[in-house]
Design a protein around this motif. Structure first.
Motif, PDB file in Angstrom:
ATOM      1  N   PRO A 178       0.820  -1.220   0.000  1.00  0.00           N
ATOM      2  CA  PRO A 178       0.000   0.000   0.000  1.00  0.00           C
ATOM      3  C   PRO A 178       0.850   1.266   0.000  1.00  0.00           C
ATOM      4  O   PRO A 178       1.858   1.347   0.705  1.00  0.00           O
ATOM      5  CB  PRO A 178      -0.824  -0.127   1.286  1.00  0.00           C
ATOM      6  CG  PRO A 178      -0.130  -1.165   2.105  1.00  0.00           C
ATOM      7  CD  PRO A 178       0.560  -2.077   1.163  1.00  0.00           C
ATOM      8  N   ASN A 179       0.446   2.221  -0.807  1.00  0.00           N
ATOM      9  CA  ASN A 179       1.206   3.466  -0.976  1.00  0.00           C
ATOM     10  C   ASN A 179       2.630   3.198  -1.472  1.00  0.00           C
ATOM     11  O   ASN A 179       3.525   4.026  -1.309  1.00  0.00           O
ATOM     12  CB  ASN A 179       1.268   4.262   0.329  1.00  0.00           C
ATOM     13  CG  ASN A 179       0.058   5.148   0.533  1.00  0.00           C
ATOM     14  OD1 ASN A 179      -0.425   5.774  -0.406  1.00  0.00           O
ATOM     15  ND2 ASN A 179      -0.458   5.190   1.756  1.00  0.00           N
ATOM     16  N   GLN A 221       5.332  -1.177   5.723  1.00  0.00           N
ATOM     17  CA  GLN A 221       5.572  -0.640   7.055  1.00  0.00           C
ATOM     18  C   GLN A 221       5.236  -1.618   8.180  1.00  0.00           C
ATOM     19  O   GLN A 221       5.301  -1.237   9.346  1.00  0.00           O
ATOM     20  CB  GLN A 221       4.755   0.650   7.245  1.00  0.00           C
ATOM     21  CG  GLN A 221       5.129   1.779   6.295  1.00  0.00           C
ATOM     22  CD  GLN A 221       6.490   2.374   6.598  1.00  0.00           C
ATOM     23  OE1 GLN A 221       7.517   1.752   6.334  1.00  0.00           O
ATOM     24  NE2 GLN A 221       6.522   3.556   7.166  1.00  0.00           N
ATOM     25  N   GLY A 222       4.886  -2.832   7.839  1.00  0.00           N
ATOM     26  CA  GLY A 222       4.606  -3.799   8.892  1.00  0.00           C
ATOM     27  C   GLY A 222       3.679  -4.893   8.423  1.00  0.00           C
ATOM     28  O   GLY A 222       3.004  -4.767   7.396  1.00  0.00           O
ATOM     29  N   VAL A 223       3.657  -6.002   9.188  1.00  0.00           N
ATOM     30  CA  VAL A 223       2.811  -7.137   8.832  1.00  0.00           C
ATOM     31  C   VAL A 223       2.247  -7.768  10.100  1.00  0.00           C
ATOM     32  O   VAL A 223       2.900  -7.788  11.147  1.00  0.00           O
ATOM     33  CB  VAL A 223       3.602  -8.195   8.021  1.00  0.00           C
ATOM     34  CG1 VAL A 223       4.811  -8.696   8.790  1.00  0.00           C
ATOM     35  CG2 VAL A 223       2.710  -9.373   7.632  1.00  0.00           C
ATOM     36  N   PHE A 273      -2.305  -8.810   7.002  1.00  0.00           N
ATOM     37  CA  PHE A 273      -2.436  -7.358   6.944  1.00  0.00           C
ATOM     38  C   PHE A 273      -1.062  -6.721   6.766  1.00  0.00           C
ATOM     39  O   PHE A 273      -0.082  -7.153   7.388  1.00  0.00           O
ATOM     40  CB  PHE A 273      -3.075  -6.827   8.222  1.00  0.00           C
ATOM     41  CG  PHE A 273      -4.496  -7.258   8.423  1.00  0.00           C
ATOM     42  CD1 PHE A 273      -5.553  -6.442   8.046  1.00  0.00           C
ATOM     43  CD2 PHE A 273      -4.791  -8.498   8.979  1.00  0.00           C
ATOM     44  CE1 PHE A 273      -6.869  -6.848   8.220  1.00  0.00           C
ATOM     45  CE2 PHE A 273      -6.099  -8.907   9.154  1.00  0.00           C
ATOM     46  CZ  PHE A 273      -7.146  -8.078   8.777  1.00  0.00           C
ATOM     47  N   THR A 274      -0.995  -5.679   5.951  1.00  0.00           N
ATOM     48  CA  THR A 274       0.242  -4.929   5.782  1.00  0.00           C
ATOM     49  C   THR A 274      -0.096  -3.451   5.602  1.00  0.00           C
ATOM     50  O   THR A 274      -1.120  -3.105   4.995  1.00  0.00           O
ATOM     51  CB  THR A 274       1.067  -5.454   4.586  1.00  0.00           C
ATOM     52  OG1 THR A 274       2.269  -4.702   4.453  1.00  0.00           O
ATOM     53  CG2 THR A 274       0.280  -5.385   3.287  1.00  0.00           C
ATOM     54  N   MET A 297      -5.264  -5.919   3.054  1.00  0.00           N
ATOM     55  CA  MET A 297      -5.495  -7.268   3.556  1.00  0.00           C
ATOM     56  C   MET A 297      -5.523  -8.260   2.394  1.00  0.00           C
ATOM     57  O   MET A 297      -6.201  -8.037   1.390  1.00  0.00           O
ATOM     58  CB  MET A 297      -6.797  -7.343   4.347  1.00  0.00           C
ATOM     59  CG  MET A 297      -7.019  -8.671   5.083  1.00  0.00           C
ATOM     60  SD  MET A 297      -7.768  -9.961   4.059  1.00  0.00           S
ATOM     61  CE  MET A 297      -9.478  -9.386   3.989  1.00  0.00           C
ATOM     62  N   MET A 298      -4.752  -9.336   2.538  1.00  0.00           N
ATOM     63  CA  MET A 298      -4.749 -10.447   1.587  1.00  0.00           C
ATOM     64  C   MET A 298      -5.239 -11.706   2.297  1.00  0.00           C
ATOM     65  O   MET A 298      -5.160 -11.797   3.522  1.00  0.00           O
ATOM     66  CB  MET A 298      -3.331 -10.731   1.089  1.00  0.00           C
ATOM     67  CG  MET A 298      -2.644  -9.616   0.371  1.00  0.00           C
ATOM     68  SD  MET A 298      -0.916 -10.089   0.021  1.00  0.00           S
ATOM     69  CE  MET A 298      -0.159  -9.805   1.624  1.00  0.00           C
TER      70      MET A 298
END
Length: 329
Positions: free
Chosen positions: A243-244, A248-250, A259-260, A273-274
């Motif tokens: 995203p963007n 920045q994190g998972v 989620f990321t 979200m995948m």
């Protein structure tokens, strides 16, 4: 039939025309927009403030956080070293209590707590890349919080050969950066290679920790590590969910939703979200927290938490943890 000999004067114009056409094609490809992965659904969401972080010992971005029951844990990076701080939560404030330091750990983007054999452990960033640009972490370690101490990443039991972390145990390429998240049942690793691929692999948390009990270093290409892998998938190019355009994190909900988060200052913070096959289900634009850098992501109690850095000067008392309902995804 008329034939053109190699010495024919027609050859030079043809070669020139071919060169011009090729140049135009190459130029046009270079200026094409870079397309990103496309979610099945995009939503706009308003977040709720959970905690304002107060009294941090270091004026640095929080790279990752973990909301526990009594305390909130955060990581901050200085060079390749990580400060892991504990904050006491009260109302909508989390106030600094103490910290420990992990040296040569890298970018500090991995921090997730889980319970194994009755002990609360943290998955933590490990082994900093020598490139001083970002000091990406190349491994993931298991850590038990111990305030007031300083440890080197080599003191920790950890996962190595992360470029073999998938269901086959074969090389994914050259490791560029590694992060992790998960819960007491399942663990997810994100392995990015220098070749540009991103592999997401889900493992049995108990099986991994049984290996860590008896091995200071668990190689991910070992038969035991491969057998602990539940599923994995690899993304490349425009398939990568980022995203963007940033990572920045998972974190993961059970073993079904990954989620990321992504976004720098000036971006609308986003969380993607995948599912556990890599299908890009939902992108959430967080519309009410300003266009500031987002850091980290955590799933807990039907909420998806994230950190925002609203003040780039005073970071010790202004960083904020927000959440949105996981049902929006």
């Amino acid at each position: 039939m008329y034939q053109v000999s190699v010495s024919s004067p027609l050859i030079k114009p043809i070669k020139l025309l071919t060169s011009v056409v090729l140049s135009i094609l190459i130029w046009s490809l270079s200026v094409l927009p870079v397309f990103a992965a496309t979610p099945a659904t995009t939503v706009n969401a308003s977040a709720t403030l959970a905690y304002t972080l107060k009294g941090l010992n270091h004026n640095l971005n929080v790279q990752k956080f973990y909301v526990a029951s009594t305390y909130l844990y955060v990581t901050q990076r200085s060079g390749s070293n990580c400060y892991l701080s504990r904050l006491l939560m009260s109302g909508s404030t989390a106030t600094y209590v103490d910290e420990m330091t992990i040296t040569n750990a890298g970018h500090c983007q991995t921090l997730d707590m889980y319970t194994y054999n009755g002990i609360n452990y943290l998955y933590f960033s490990s082994k900093a890349d020598t490139d001083p640009t970002y000091y990406w972490s190349l491994q993931v370690a298991r850590l038990e919080y111990s305030p007031g101490t300083t440890v080197d990443y080599t003191d920790l039991h950890r996962f190595t050969y992360m470029n073999y972390a998938d269901t086959t145990g074969t090389s994914l390429g050259t490791t560029y950066r590694v992060d992790a998240g998960g819960n007491s049942t399942y663990t997810v690793f994100r392995v990015q290679t220098e070749e540009g691929t991103v592999t997401w692999s889900i493992y049995d948390t108990v099986a991994l920790n049984q290996l860590l009990d008896s091995n200071e270093q668990v190689q991910m290409n070992s038969a035991a590590a491969v057998s602990a892998c539940v599923t994995s998938f690899t993304q490349s190019g425009t398939e990568i969910v980022r995203p963007n355009g940033s990572f920045q994190g998972v974190d993961m909900l059970d073993k079904t939703k990954i989620f990321t988060s992504g976004g720098a200052a000036g971006d609308t913070p986003q969380i993607a979200m995948m599912d556990n096959t890599g299908a890009y289900k939902t992108l959430a634009n967080i519309t009410n927290v300003g266009m500031y850098e987002i850091e980290g992501v955590q799933t807990k109690d039907s909420r998806v938490y994230f950190n925002i850095v609203p003040d780039t000067v005073n970071k010790q008392n202004t960083q904020k943890i927000y959440y949105v309902a996981d049902s929006i995804f």
